[in-house]
Scaffold this active site. Structure first.
Site, PDB file in Angstrom:
ATOM      1  CG  LEU A  14      -2.109  -0.979   1.129  1.00  0.00           C
ATOM      2  CD1 LEU A  14      -2.984  -0.862   2.372  1.00  0.00           C
ATOM      3  CD2 LEU A  14      -2.930  -0.772  -0.115  1.00  0.00           C
ATOM      4  CG  HIS A  15       2.773   2.132  -3.702  1.00  0.00           C
ATOM      5  ND1 HIS A  15       2.420   3.071  -4.632  1.00  0.00           N
ATOM      6  CD2 HIS A  15       2.434   0.924  -4.223  1.00  0.00           C
ATOM      7  CE1 HIS A  15       1.905   2.459  -5.694  1.00  0.00           C
ATOM      8  NE2 HIS A  15       1.905   1.149  -5.465  1.00  0.00           N
TER       9      HIS A  15
END
Length: 89
Positions: A14-15
């Site tokens: 989850l960048h």
């Protein structure tokens, strides 16, 4: 209220870009949505909150959705995870 566990499967986790997609998706719904992992619980409509989860590939996230459109919201979120945020094609 619905609860479900989803696993982050895209390579980068989850960048920023994946988080933005998640928040945009959940912001379309009226239901309250929380994500939790590693002892942290955050609002799924908060970019900073979701980024604080530091969820890498393989992280299991517990999703809790409560509201009138909870079923539709859960389906949309599940599809986003299943499609790896449309990144790993």
């Amino acid at each position: 209220m619905l609860e479900h566990e989803l696993t982050v499967t895209n390579k980068l986790g989850l960048h920023a870009r994946a988080t933005a997609k998640l928040v945009q998706t959940m912001s379309k719904f009226q239901s309250n949505t929380t994500l939790s992992t590693k002892g942290r619980e955050v609002n799924a409509k908060s970019i900073m909150g979701v980024m604080l989860l530091a969820a890498s590939q393989g992280t299991v996230i517990r999703v809790r959705i409560d509201g009138e459109d909870e079923h539709t919201a859960m389906q949309a979120l599940s599809e986003l995870f299943e499609n790896r945020f449309n990144e790993d094609t």
